[in-house]
Design a protein around this motif. Structure first.
Motif, PDB file in Angstrom:
ATOM      1  N   ALA A  24      48.816 -42.556  30.644  1.00  0.00           N
ATOM      2  CA  ALA A  24      49.047 -41.258  31.176  1.00  0.00           C
ATOM      3  C   ALA A  24      47.973 -40.870  31.866  1.00  0.00           C
ATOM      4  CB  ALA A  24      49.411 -40.365  30.069  1.00  0.00           C
ATOM      5  N   GLY A  66      58.710 -37.685  30.349  1.00  0.00           N
ATOM      6  CA  GLY A  66      57.674 -37.097  30.954  1.00  0.00           C
ATOM      7  C   GLY A  66      57.942 -36.905  32.537  1.00  0.00           C
ATOM      8  N   THR A  67      57.010 -36.957  33.483  1.00  0.00           N
ATOM      9  CA  THR A  67      56.831 -36.896  34.776  1.00  0.00           C
ATOM     10  C   THR A  67      56.360 -37.938  35.594  1.00  0.00           C
ATOM     11  OG1 THR A  67      55.225 -35.753  34.941  1.00  0.00           O
ATOM     12  CG2 THR A  67      57.215 -34.420  34.738  1.00  0.00           C
ATOM     13  N   ALA A  86      54.792 -33.541  40.522  1.00  0.00           N
ATOM     14  CA  ALA A  86      55.321 -33.887  39.136  1.00  0.00           C
ATOM     15  C   ALA A  86      56.792 -34.038  39.284  1.00  0.00           C
ATOM     16  CB  ALA A  86      54.908 -33.150  38.037  1.00  0.00           C
ATOM     17  N   THR A 168      50.997 -41.422  38.544  1.00  0.00           N
ATOM     18  CA  THR A 168      50.507 -40.900  37.434  1.00  0.00           C
ATOM     19  C   THR A 168      51.878 -40.686  36.752  1.00  0.00           C
ATOM     20  OG1 THR A 168      48.728 -39.602  38.367  1.00  0.00           O
ATOM     21  CG2 THR A 168      49.516 -38.808  36.210  1.00  0.00           C
ATOM     22  N   THR A 170      52.969 -38.832  33.053  1.00  0.00           N
ATOM     23  CA  THR A 170      52.411 -37.648  32.304  1.00  0.00           C
ATOM     24  C   THR A 170      52.228 -38.310  30.750  1.00  0.00           C
ATOM     25  OG1 THR A 170      54.650 -36.523  31.717  1.00  0.00           O
ATOM     26  CG2 THR A 170      52.671 -35.586  33.627  1.00  0.00           C
TER      27      THR A 170
END
Length: 187
Positions: A24, A66-67, A86, A168, A170
């Motif tokens: 993450a 998540g994102t 995001a 990325t 998260t």
């Protein structure tokens, strides 16, 4: 190569897969050999463009999807010149599903405080709201996600810049791997 001269030119392609990313944290998703060095003064006029095309596989968990976030960085300091922001991932678990990223970066200013305007899209079953494959297609979001189009951070176009694509997620419950990447100069 004739940098800055009119005409579509592929600057670099990935010759293999990027590293599978599971942490993450932001990390480069392209192989080292695909990190192209733009020469000093590559951007010669306002309106000049770069195009990034990339694809690969992504997985996300159902309980904590998540994102996902992509950003284009220039130079050793990692200046973020374009940011997808995001993107919410699907609340249905996805395992190694396809994704495609397309970004257009248009020069809005040159010199020591150059910047790029960004627009593009990301498509995948991993996008929130994507239907099951048996009842529909993949979701597609425009980028930057859930935001008005913007210019990225300033960079010095009079200096050489290494172009890198970061990803990325998260949460560490998913993964992403890049399989194809192309950096194009259409001017």
């Amino acid at each position: 190569m004739s940098y800055g001269a009119p005409g579509w030119e592929t600057l670099v392609t990935a010759q293999g897969d990027g590293t599978a990313l599971t942490a993450a944290a932001a990390a480069s998703c392209i192989p080292a050999a695909a990190k192209f060095g733009l020469p000093a003064n590559f951007f010669k006029w306002v309106g000049q463009q770069l195009i990034i095309k990339a694809s690969g596989r992504i997985s996300n968990a159902v309980t904590t999807p998540g994102t996902a976030r992509f950003d284009v960085r220039f130079g050793a300091g990692g200046t973020v010149v374009a940011d997808s922001l995001a993107i919410n991932l699907n609340i249905v678990a996805k395992t190694n599903v396809n994704w495609h990223l397309y970004l257009e970066l248009t020069c809005r200013a040159i010199g020591a405080a150059a910047n790029l305007h960004q627009a593009g899209w990301w498509a995948s079953e991993a996008v929130i709201g994507s239907p099951l494959p048996t009842v529909g297609g993949s979701g597609l979001v425009t980028l930057p996600y859930n935001s008005a189009p913007v210019v990225g951070a300033n960079f010095d176009s009079t200096a050489g810049q290494i172009v890198d694509l970061f990803f990325t997620q998260t949460v560490a419950t998913g993964s992403l791997q890049l399989h194809q990447y192309e950096l194009i100069s259409p001017n």
